[in-house]
Design an enzyme around this catalytic site. Structure first.
Site, short mmCIF file in Angstrom:
data_model
loop_
_atom_site.label_atom_id
_atom_site.label_comp_id
_atom_site.label_asym_id
_atom_site.label_seq_id
_atom_site.Cartn_x
_atom_site.Cartn_y
_atom_site.Cartn_z
N SER A 486 0.81 -1.22 0.00
CA SER A 486 0.00 0.00 0.00
C SER A 486 0.84 1.27 0.00
CB SER A 486 -0.98 0.01 1.18
OG SER A 486 -0.31 -0.10 2.41
N GLY A 709 -10.72 -3.83 -4.01
CA GLY A 709 -9.76 -4.54 -3.17
C GLY A 709 -9.32 -5.83 -3.83
N VAL A 710 -8.05 -6.20 -3.65
CA VAL A 710 -7.53 -7.40 -4.32
C VAL A 710 -6.89 -8.41 -3.38
CG1 VAL A 710 -7.12 -6.14 -6.47
CG2 VAL A 710 -5.26 -6.36 -4.80
N GLY A 711 -6.81 -8.13 -2.08
CA GLY A 711 -5.98 -8.94 -1.21
C GLY A 711 -6.57 -10.26 -0.77
N GLU A 712 -7.87 -10.49 -0.98
CA GLU A 712 -8.47 -11.63 -0.30
C GLU A 712 -9.10 -12.68 -1.20
OE1 GLU A 712 -10.18 -10.43 3.76
OE2 GLU A 712 -10.29 -8.62 2.56
#
Length: 761
Positions: A486, A709-712
């Protein structure tokens, strides 16, 4: 490989600059939590219960206190009384009483590894020795280790005050029952030509971060406390610690260290209040660091689960009904992610008739914490395996079956509101058109499996400041600990808005006293929500730059525009001015320029991913080798594509580990028997191929840059994809994780026996 549907031309966003934290990390200068040291610092250790369920009859600390070098010991008697009521802290609803009981056991030890007492001494070795001198008298009780055991009539009650919304004043181990339904499931199943009904069990697993939990607490004589720790949420550490310690939030400052992995597991507190309590007693800084065994025994893994899925489809491949029952292990205190699992389990598909019943169940295991799309990998293992079986029954390619039933813009979500612009079908099409999916898989005992997944992502609160320096460079300050790139993204967004080279922007993660409230780095929210705050702060700085240039040119602000990193006067041929040219004039035109923004981010764009996996199964040992893996994911807009790919690969790797090897193994007494990475097997580079990635960019209309969001969501499909691949390799439908060699071999041998019996008949 990426396909973009985002409008607008970007100069910085979408490029791949070197990570700003890279040099400090590779040279060893970066400070992680365990690296902090202060003059006169003491070392702390925690005594932990060897029993999964036991009444604590007495704790005697006299002998330990007499050991030379021991400076203080704390037990639950040193904690202020906490109220048994729910409170909101960031994205979590917490019960202060349960939080306090997890920090130090009160009247009962409730899981193997439950903290009983903490010691501060002049060295970690003396503190360790002191633990052996503390005498604890236990009355051992039978442990309740599974949801089945906990939900049985007459099961031992773990928390005497626990009640749910259905059983009135009756003590229970079922903390909550959630239900979601739509349509008429009886009519739906009547319309189905094929109905599949299966039961699935998933093991409790850990996030497997490399860095153990740590904390340094410093309590000053003026009543102010400072905590240094590796955490995903400095403001959550502050508020949760304040609740446990009975201190005002404003009296605690939390300083974020670098973080050696979290994946959701470092969103709560374990050692932080203990470090402050011990510091208050001794007048010295106190550092505590968990061992690996302590991390596995006494931090927050994710839930094991039992899920029953019944789904129906018509002959032409239309899903018409789903009936789902889910029970998740919460650990010993309520709060499993079962509701999230229920909201995600069939979210990628249009199902007109469904009923989902979800139960949050307490058991004698450590209180669960988030783990990357919490609750959803378990759920997708169940639903995506049944989806695969229905596709086979219908004689339809599993990707085509998903495309046929996939949700599009305007389709209702499980809770009702319609989806806005989404890219689920695009992820399916990306896999279908990939070189991997088009390739032929040959050889015996090899199979290819696909699965899809959904995660709703989060918004919440974030703050940011953008400072323009007098040399024309900038710094961007946020309160989001960086666990996935980030800092690079925040620098890139700032650079994009201000037209600066990204190397001229320095990203900084501040402490709780130095930035406005920012919620936890979790829920795939940082690049979306903190990125939105940074975008607005940079725009605020841009407005101020226009005002300053107007003063220099003796014009009105609306006669000046900012584009391409340059300030332009409208109309009269004045040469444009760069930020570097304007910056030295700040003192004479109004002083420093600091752009500020705080947001409660709305317009969240949910995430979808589709994964294809090729496996080979050894017919003699049932060891599964992953030969090839490709994941396609909708990122909305990839700010830094390398980081997006890294998130996709990391989530996929963890999902494969969950599928094949990882599990908490408790004995009959409730003792964890694999409390180290030798026996709790996470994947290594020898277990995985290079994971191929396809970034789909279906812009999120709720974000100024199209970000999702892309983290999960990348961790959601792999378990089911592996299970589906195993089926095609050896003809066995696995319904339990991990699909380890002993478990799979047993299923293969049973399948062979069944085939031989059928042939004999």
């Amino acid at each position: 490989m990426a396909e973009s549907t985002t409008t607008g031309d970007f100069k910085v966003i979408g490029t791949r600059p070197i990570r700003p934290d890279g040099i400090d990390k590779v040279t060893g200068r970066a400070k992680f939590g365990a690296d902090y040291a202060f003059p006169g610092m003491l070392h702390g250790k925690v005594l932990r219960s060897p029993h999964a369920h036991a009444i604590i009859k007495s704790i005697k600390i006299d002998k330990a206190l007499k050991l030379p070098g021991v400076k203080a010991i704390v037990t639950s008697k040193d904690l202020p009384a906490a109220e048994n009521k729910l409170e909101q802290s960031g994205e979590m609803t917490v019960n202060p009483m349960h939080l306090s009981m997890n920090i130090l056991a009160h009247d009962k030890a409730l899981y193997d590894g439950h903290a009983i007492a903490a010691v501060a001494a002049t060295s970690p070795h003396i503190a360790e020795e002191a633990l052996r001198l503390i005498e604890v008298e236990y009355e051992v009780l039978p442990p309740v280790m599974t949801v089945d055991a906990a939900m049985k009539p007459g099961a031992p009650i773990l928390l005497k005050d626990l009640r749910n919304n259905e059983e009135g004043d009756k003590p229970t181990n079922v903390a909550q029952h959630y239900q979601f339904k739509r349509g008429d499931i009886a009519a739906g199943f009547k319309a189905a030509d094929y109905v599949i009904e299966r039961e699935f069990n998933t093991a409790m697993v850990h996030q497997g971060y490399i860095e153990p939990h740590n904390a340094v607490g410093i309590y000053n004589s003026d009543g102010q406390a400072t905590i240094y720790c590796s955490t995903q949420g400095i403001f959550d550490v502050r508020s949760l610690s304040a609740q446990v310690l009975g201190m005002p939030v404003g009296k605690i400052k939390v300083v974020p260290a670098e973080i050696g992995g979290g994946f959701g597991g470092k969103t709560t507190i374990y050692l932080e209040p203990l470090s402050v309590l011990l510091s208050k007693k001794t007048g010295a800084p106190v550092k505590l660091v968990m061992s690996r065994s302590e991390v596995l025994r006494a931090s927050g893994p994710t839930s094991g689960s039992k899920i029953k899925v019944k789904m129906g489809a018509t002959r032409d491949g239309k899903l018409v009904a789903a009936e789902i029952w889910m029970a998740y292990e919460a650990g010993v205190f309520p709060g499993s992610p079962v509701a999230a699992g229920a909201l995600c389990i069939i979210a990628p598909y249009m199902v007109e008739n469904f009923q989902i019943d979800a139960y949050d169940v307490v058991v004698n295991r450590p209180k669960t914490a988030a783990y990357r799309a919490p609750g959803t990998t378990n759920a997708a293992f169940a639903s995506e395996t049944v989806i695969d079986e229905l596709a086979e029954k219908c004689g339809i390619d599993p990707i085509d079956f998903r495309i046929k039933n996939g949700v599009k813009e305007g389709a209702p979500q499980i809770m009702g509101p319609p989806f806005k612009r989404i890219g689920f079908i695009q992820t399916c099409e990306a896999i279908k058109n990939s070189e991997h999916y088009k390739s032929k898989l040959t050889g015996k005992f090899r199979g290819r499996g696909v699965a899809s997944g959904f995660w709703f992502n989060a918004g919440m609160q974030s703050s940011a400041t953008v400072n323009i320096h007098t040399d024309g460079t900038a710094s961007v300050v946020t309160g989001s600990p960086d666990i996935g790139g980030s800092r690079a993204s925040m620098a890139m967004i700032t650079a994009e808005v201000l037209g600066l080279p990204v190397t001229d922007v320095r990203p900084i993660t501040a402490d709780t006293d130095s930035i406005g409230h920012t919620d936890v780095t979790a829920g795939s929210r940082v690049t979306f929500a903190t990125g939105m705050a940074v975008y607005e702060a940079a725009k605020d700085a841009e407005r101020q730059l226009i005002e300053r240039a107007a003063k220099v040119w003796e014009k009105k602000p609306d006669e000046v525009e900012f584009r391409g990193g340059m300030l332009h006067a409208k109309g009269n041929g004045v040469p444009p001015m760069s930020i570097k040219q304007l910056a030295p004039r700040f003192p004479r035109t109004g002083g420093p320029i600091t752009g500020r923004a705080s947001v409660n981010a709305r317009g969240v764009g949910p995430g979808f991913a589709t994964t294809v996996v090729d496996v080979e199964v050894d017919p003699d040992t049932a060891k599964v080798q992953v030969l090839r893996c490709t994941v396609a994911q909708d990122a909305g807009k990839a700010i830094h594509p390398s980081y997006v790919e890294g998130q996709m690969q990391g989530g996929t790797a963890q999902g494969i580990g969950w599928a094949l090897n990882e599990e908490y193994f408790y004995d009959d007494k409730g003792t964890l028997r694999n409390s180290g990475f030798l026996d709790y097997r996470i994947p290594t580079c020898l277990d995985l191929p290079m994971i191929e990635t396809i970034i789909v960019e279906e812009a999120n209309p709720g974000h100024p840059l199209g970000v999702r969001g892309v983290g999960e969501v990348s961790i959601v499909p792999p378990v089911a994809a592996v299970a589906n691949a195993i089926y095609r390799a050896v003809g066995v439908r696995m319904t339990q994780t991990p699909m380890s060699p002993p478990r799979l071999l047993k299923a293969i041998l049973k399948h062979r026996d069944t085939q031989h019996s059928a042939a004999a008949d």
